[in-house]
Enzyme design. Structure first.
Site, mmCIF file in Angstrom:
data_model
loop_
_atom_site.group_PDB
_atom_site.id
_atom_site.type_symbol
_atom_site.label_atom_id
_atom_site.label_comp_id
_atom_site.label_asym_id
_atom_site.label_seq_id
_atom_site.Cartn_x
_atom_site.Cartn_y
_atom_site.Cartn_z
ATOM 1 N N ASP A 82 1.277 -1.020 0.191
ATOM 2 C CA ASP A 82 0.093 -0.105 -0.242
ATOM 3 C C ASP A 82 0.939 1.354 -0.096
ATOM 4 O OD1 ASP A 82 1.032 -0.519 2.756
ATOM 5 O OD2 ASP A 82 -0.182 0.742 3.417
ATOM 6 N N GLU A 83 0.422 2.470 -0.671
ATOM 7 C CA GLU A 83 0.613 3.864 -0.628
ATOM 8 C C GLU A 83 2.139 3.749 -0.352
ATOM 9 O OE1 GLU A 83 -1.849 5.188 3.085
ATOM 10 O OE2 GLU A 83 -0.145 4.598 3.737
#
Length: 527
Positions: A332-333
């Site tokens: 993620d991210e």
């Protein structure tokens, strides 16, 4: 089914009134009435009340079949009951009557159980040790809250008569604990495991690495823990688990029938690793350690072959320590990684996980690449997440990728309850108890077949969490609602019914020493 549960509550109330009728000192008689069978959390699949209650007495034995697994569950039950009852409760494979634990065929599913309570005996039957264990948790909640105390209590120890037939809706009922932002000790993790066991969770997802700290020893890259684990958010001393300590967490979780799912987040959220080894950076320069809370600024160097040597070593060593099927690779991210590089990275890394016998789990951004066959994507988006991103997840789900649902504005346990909550964050909004409970995982994401949903998981990120007291306050009372979403049939889902059952858990948490948020949405008993 909802009407059935309301009828049972009415019958329970009438029984309480009848128990007190004509008695001068009414309070003791009411206190002696057993908890109705449908008053537990998560809500059982089917409840059939009737008959006389079972009473645990000084002469009660816990009778198990000849299997080692049933004896282990029996000893666990005895250890739970002995301090508060003061009874010996011997665990034996001989005789009749008492509390009986039976492993037998014909009970629904790998985690299902049946509980039969009558005047003569109480029997929990299951097709697996996990089912027996879950049945014990139901028995525990049917006993008075004082059963949780570690000193002798007066009782009586009654279990209402009747039958419960129960099995989970989903096979994945998880809780994620972030030990990277703030380090939590082995004992603090074990304490959370016990909280999870009470509500029939079966996965403990440990977020073991992030920008602020690396928390697991890796022999082939020793500076990861020694240096990368030496701090935490705010600049505290941090910490890390030795391999022996990690094995102890895994062993303890297994004794409560939870699988540990280790997570090494990559290619982003990797600053602690980049600070530990210069060669993992594209420019060959190690940055200083980081103790803030920003996200999205770090990335492994996708073009360097040493990156994949690093991933191979880390996955190999952690897989060898972890008997469970799953290994979480984050994903993620990764804002500092281009989309093309992200896809290339995941194409290289997912086969490494498979090489060491594990199934890939990743945050839902993994669906922007090509999820491996059998991979699971963990969705953490919001109601306001873009339609395009939701469509990407739905396409992957229709293509065979299983989904674990962890919507941040529903079941991220680190979100504040209200603007006045002293702990937690609010970037996903405020999440009161009703909001965390009142949604259906099977119908949450548009265009996702219900069969693609493998279950739910409640993450607890620790930017503001430093100890077990903080964990308890943010997890309770929301955690049991997530358990019910994962376990109970959709037909039992009813906020008005649930809030009453949840309120009855408060005295149990008091007995266990759990400091919880007394939400005004829940009719807690008077102190």
């Amino acid at each position: 089914m909802r009407q059935h549960h309301r009828t049972l509550r009415l019958l329970g109330s009438l029984l309480l009134v009848a128990a007190g009728a004509g008695v001068t000192a009414a309070a003791p008689a009411r206190a002696a009435a057993p908890t109705p069978l449908d008053r537990v959390v998560p809500a059982p699949a089917a409840v059939h009340p009737g008959g006389s209650p079972y009473r645990i007495t000084r002469g009660t034995h816990i009778r198990v079949d000849g299997s080692r697994e049933a004896r282990r569950v029996g000893e666990y039950l005895a250890d739970l009951l002995r301090p508060s009852t003061g009874y010996r409760l011997p665990v034996t494979a001989h005789g009749d009557g008492g509390i009986r634990l039976r492993l037998t065929k014909g009970v629904s599913g790998p985690e299902g159980y049946r509980l039969d309570s009558s005047h003569r005996h109480l029997t929990i039957s299951a097709g697996s040790p996990a089912g027996l264990f879950h049945g014990v948790q139901t028995l525990r909640q049917l006993l008075p809250p004082a059963v949780e105390k570690d000193s002798v209590q007066p009782g009586p120890w009654l279990v209402a008569g009747g039958t419960i037939e129960d099995a989970p809706r989903y096979g994945w009922r998880g809780a994620m604990l972030d030990v990277a932002r703030h380090f939590l000790t082995v004992e603090e993790v074990k304490r959370y495991v016990d909280r999870l066991a009470l509500y029939k969770f079966n996965k403990l997802h440990l977020h073991l690495s992030d920008d602020q700290g690396w928390r697991i020893a890796v022999d082939s890259w020793p500076r990861l823990a020694a240096y990368g684990g030496s701090t935490e958010v705010g600049g505290g001393p941090g910490g890390s688990y030795t391999k022996a300590q990690y094995r102890e967490i895994v062993r303890y979780a297994a004794s409560r029938h939870l699988e540990v799912v280790p997570e090494i987040d990559m290619p982003g959220h990797t600053h602690a690793a980049l600070a530990s080894y210069a060669e993992l950076n594209c420019d060959g320069v190690a940055p200083p350690l980081y103790t803030g809370t920003e996200v999205g600024f770090s990335s492994l160097c996708v073009d360097k072959e040493v990156t994949y040597d690093f991933v191979d070593d880390v996955v190999r060593e952690i897989a060898a320590l972890t008997p469970g099927r799953h290994l979480h690779i984050g994903g993620d991210e990764a804002h500092s990684t281009s989309h093309a590089d992200y896809v290339r990275f995941m194409d290289r890394v997912q086969p490494i996980v498979a090489k060491y016998g594990k199934t890939v789990v990743g945050w839902h951004q993994l669906t922007g690449a090509a999820p491996a066959e059998g991979a699971l994507a963990q969705y953490w988006g919001l109601d306001g997440t873009s339609a395009e991103e939701k469509a990407q997840v739905a396409r992957a789900a229709r293509g065979g990728t299983g989904l674990i649902l962890s919507p941040a504005d529903r079941i991220y346990l680190d979100m504040k309850y209200t603007e006045d909550t002293p702990l937690g964050l609010s970037w996903a909004g405020y999440v009161e108890v009703r909001r965390s409970y009142d949604w259906d995982p099977g119908a949450y994401l548009p265009d996702v077949p219900a069969s693609a949903v493998r279950g739910v998981e409640a993450p607890l990120w620790t930017e503001t969490v430093e100890n077990s007291a903080h964990v308890d306050y943010l997890a309770f009372p929301r955690l049991p609602g997530v358990a019910e979403l994962g376990w109970s049939p959709a037909a039992t889902h009813d906020w008005e019914d649930y809030r009453v059952r949840l309120a009855a858990q408060g005295p149990r948490w008091d007995a266990l020493g759990i400091g919880y948020y007394r939400s005004p949405q829940v009719p807690w008993p008077a102190a």
